[in-house]
Design a protein around this motif. Structure first.
Motif, PDB file in Angstrom:
ATOM      1  N   CYS A 185       0.792  -1.235   0.000  1.00 36.27           N
ATOM      2  CA  CYS A 185       0.000   0.000   0.000  1.00 36.27           C
ATOM      3  C   CYS A 185       0.827   1.290   0.000  1.00 36.27           C
ATOM      4  CB  CYS A 185      -0.959   0.013   1.193  1.00 36.27           C
ATOM      5  SG  CYS A 185      -2.433  -1.023   0.971  1.00 36.27           S
ATOM      6  N   PRO A 186       1.869   1.416   0.828  1.00 35.42           N
ATOM      7  CA  PRO A 186       2.560   2.714   0.921  1.00 35.42           C
ATOM      8  C   PRO A 186       3.218   3.192  -0.363  1.00 35.42           C
ATOM      9  CG  PRO A 186       3.061   1.341   2.826  1.00 35.42           C
ATOM     10  CD  PRO A 186       2.361   0.468   1.836  1.00 35.42           C
ATOM     11  N   ARG A 187       3.316   2.339  -1.365  1.00 30.49           N
ATOM     12  CA  ARG A 187       3.887   2.777  -2.642  1.00 30.49           C
ATOM     13  C   ARG A 187       2.883   3.577  -3.462  1.00 30.49           C
ATOM     14  NH1 ARG A 187       5.899  -2.657  -2.531  1.00 30.49           N
ATOM     15  NH2 ARG A 187       4.353  -3.341  -4.072  1.00 30.49           N
ATOM     16  N   HIS A 188       1.661   3.702  -2.965  1.00 32.69           N
ATOM     17  CA  HIS A 188       0.595   4.328  -3.742  1.00 32.69           C
ATOM     18  C   HIS A 188      -0.124   5.387  -2.909  1.00 32.69           C
ATOM     19  CE1 HIS A 188       1.192   1.072  -6.594  1.00 32.69           C
ATOM     20  NE2 HIS A 188       1.107   0.221  -5.579  1.00 32.69           N
ATOM     21  N   ALA A 233      -5.874   2.428 -10.381  1.00 30.01           N
ATOM     22  CA  ALA A 233      -5.572   1.064 -10.814  1.00 30.01           C
ATOM     23  C   ALA A 233      -4.981   0.241  -9.671  1.00 30.01           C
ATOM     24  CB  ALA A 233      -4.616   1.089 -12.006  1.00 30.01           C
ATOM     25  N   ALA A 234      -4.077   0.851  -8.899  1.00 37.56           N
ATOM     26  CA  ALA A 234      -3.487   0.136  -7.764  1.00 37.56           C
ATOM     27  C   ALA A 234      -4.551  -0.183  -6.715  1.00 37.56           C
ATOM     28  CB  ALA A 234      -2.366   0.970  -7.142  1.00 37.56           C
ATOM     29  N   ILE A 235      -5.458   0.749  -6.474  1.00 33.07           N
ATOM     30  CA  ILE A 235      -6.522   0.506  -5.500  1.00 33.07           C
ATOM     31  C   ILE A 235      -7.422  -0.622  -5.976  1.00 33.07           C
ATOM     32  CG2 ILE A 235      -8.621   1.514  -4.510  1.00 33.07           C
ATOM     33  CD1 ILE A 235      -7.078   4.178  -4.396  1.00 33.07           C
ATOM     34  N   ALA A 236      -7.748  -0.643  -7.266  1.00 34.45           N
ATOM     35  CA  ALA A 236      -8.581  -1.726  -7.799  1.00 34.45           C
ATOM     36  C   ALA A 236      -7.897  -3.077  -7.604  1.00 34.45           C
ATOM     37  CB  ALA A 236      -8.878  -1.481  -9.273  1.00 34.45           C
ATOM     38  N   ALA A 237      -6.590  -3.125  -7.872  1.00 33.04           N
ATOM     39  CA  ALA A 237      -5.870  -4.400  -7.746  1.00 33.04           C
ATOM     40  C   ALA A 237      -5.746  -4.842  -6.290  1.00 33.04           C
ATOM     41  CB  ALA A 237      -4.490  -4.268  -8.390  1.00 33.04           C
TER      42      ALA A 237
END
Length: 415
Positions: free
Chosen positions: A113-116, A122-126
């Protein structure tokens, strides 16, 4: 009061008074505080502004977990037992229980998570696809450790868990709709989200609708869609619309000019959609018009204040300066461009005549200032005219100059 607590509260006071860039810096400091309780409390007064600005806050497993419930997370003082809402004080305990139940997968999601940030759709969806549905299955039946320490009882846990589970099961569909909120969201995405939440009852539907309405540009169409799911959904949809109409306008005066313009455009678009909503007739329409008037007044007040800050005050300062350079004049012109965007957005809220009056008053003020500009090395009437042309058009600008002098060409360099 401890030194750490005192510093947190000072940061909260700074956040309330800060401009947009400074607010983002204050929030970044608060987001690094490991114990969220007091940090969350000091941020509560500025959350509407943070939402409007969409400050890129770091993603963490707790924030990711509760994104589908974002519209019903409340400060503990505002939460009431039995409401379709979650007190903010419960988030960390619930997230800890979910992460523990997920084991190695929970640790992997938390580490990723902390990379975003919350803007990385898109990262949240994944990551959410790995988290939300398992969370609905694995959230413990009994209150997890730490629950009594947040001031809630076992019965409160059962009700909050019963709200969270169906919403988390619908999490991927909710996020797909949220990601397209700027387009309505489209029915093809909104319907699956609302249908999945409604399967859990009125509470999950209420929570999902509230979350989607935070960002939806077509709140009326979204509520109509929810109301059509089943007879019991109509009161939920009307209650959601009632909350929208009871809410204050965006904090235009607290935003920078570009953010205020974007908020005005969005507000106008949402009001236009509500005016066309078939659920809202009679007294509802009168309430919508009242909301329009309040938003219009707030936006015009922000425009007048911004005019003073972006154009009048800089012009007065430059008029008093012994020498003025191209960079300073260009900065004033850029301020006029920002004002033009806000003015255009504000007119969509209704009272165009008030903006006409404001521009006439501004023209008179700059004309008086230009009449005093006699220093060839200082501010020139042409400098004022160029900024006024950007904001109010060539006719207004021409009143500051002798006939024929304003020709639309770039002004000559000073040096």
């Amino acid at each position: 009061m401890s030194q750490a607590l005192r510093e947190l509260r000072e940061l909260g006071q700074a956040a309330a008074a800060a401009d947009d860039a400074a607010l983002a810096r204050v929030v970044a400091v608060l987001d690094r505080v490991p114990e969220r309780g007091e940090a969350d409390r000091v941020l509560d007064p500025v959350r509407p502004r943070l939402r409007t600005l969409r400050v890129p806050r770091p993603l963490g497993l707790p924030r990711l977990l509760f994104l589908p419930l974002d519209g019903v997370i409340l400060p503990p003082a505002r939460w009431t037992r039995g409401a379709a809402a979650v007190p903010r004080s419960a988030l960390m305990v619930l997230a800890g229980a979910v992460q523990a139940a997920l084991g190695a997968e929970g640790a992997a999601i938390a580490a990723a998570c902390p990379r975003h940030t919350i803007q990385d759709d898109a990262a949240i969806a994944a990551l959410g696809g790995r988290l939300w549905e398992p969370a609905a299955r694995l959230l413990p039946e009994a209150p997890p450790p730490g629950w009594p320490g947040i001031g809630l009882n076992a019965g409160d846990y059962a009700g909050i868990a019963a709200l969270c589970r169906p919403v988390w099961r619908a999490g991927p569909a909710i996020w797909a709709a949220l990601s397209a909120a700027a387009e309505g969201p489209p029915e093809a995405l909104a319907r699956p989200a609302l249908t999945a939440a409604a399967a859990g009852g009125a509470g999950p539907l209420t929570a999902t609708l509230a979350t989607l309405l935070l960002r939806a540009t077509a709140p009326g169409l979204l509520a109509q869609l929810a109301a059509g799911l089943e007879p019991a959904a109509r009161p939920v949809a009307l209650a959601a619309l009632d909350s929208i109409l009871a809410a204050p306008p965006p904090p235009f005066a607290a935003l920078d000019v570009r953010a205020a313009a974007e908020a005005a455009r969005l507000t106008a678009r949402r009001l236009e959609d509500l005016e066309n909503c078939s659920l809202l007739t009679g007294e509802w329409q009168r309430r919508i018009q009242a909301c329009r008037r309040v938003a219009d007044e707030a936006c015009r007040a922000a425009f007048l204040a911004a005019t003073e800050q972006e154009l009048v005050a800089p012009a007065q300062r430059l008029a008093a300066a012994p020498a003025v350079g191209d960079t300073e004049v260009a900065a004033m012109e850029e301020g006029a461009r920002r004002l033009r965007v806000l003015e255009g957005a504000g007119r969509r809220l209704g009272n165009t005549q008030a903006y006409d009056r404001a521009l006439r008053d501004l023209t008179a003020s700059l004309r008086a200032l230009g009449a005093q500009a006699t220093n060839p090395e200082g501010l020139r009437p042409m400098d004022l005219a160029r900024s006024l042309e950007i904001l109010a058009g060539p006719e207004a600008a021409a009143t500051l100059l002798p006939p024929g002098l304003l020709g639309g060409t770039e002004p000559a360099a000073r040096r």
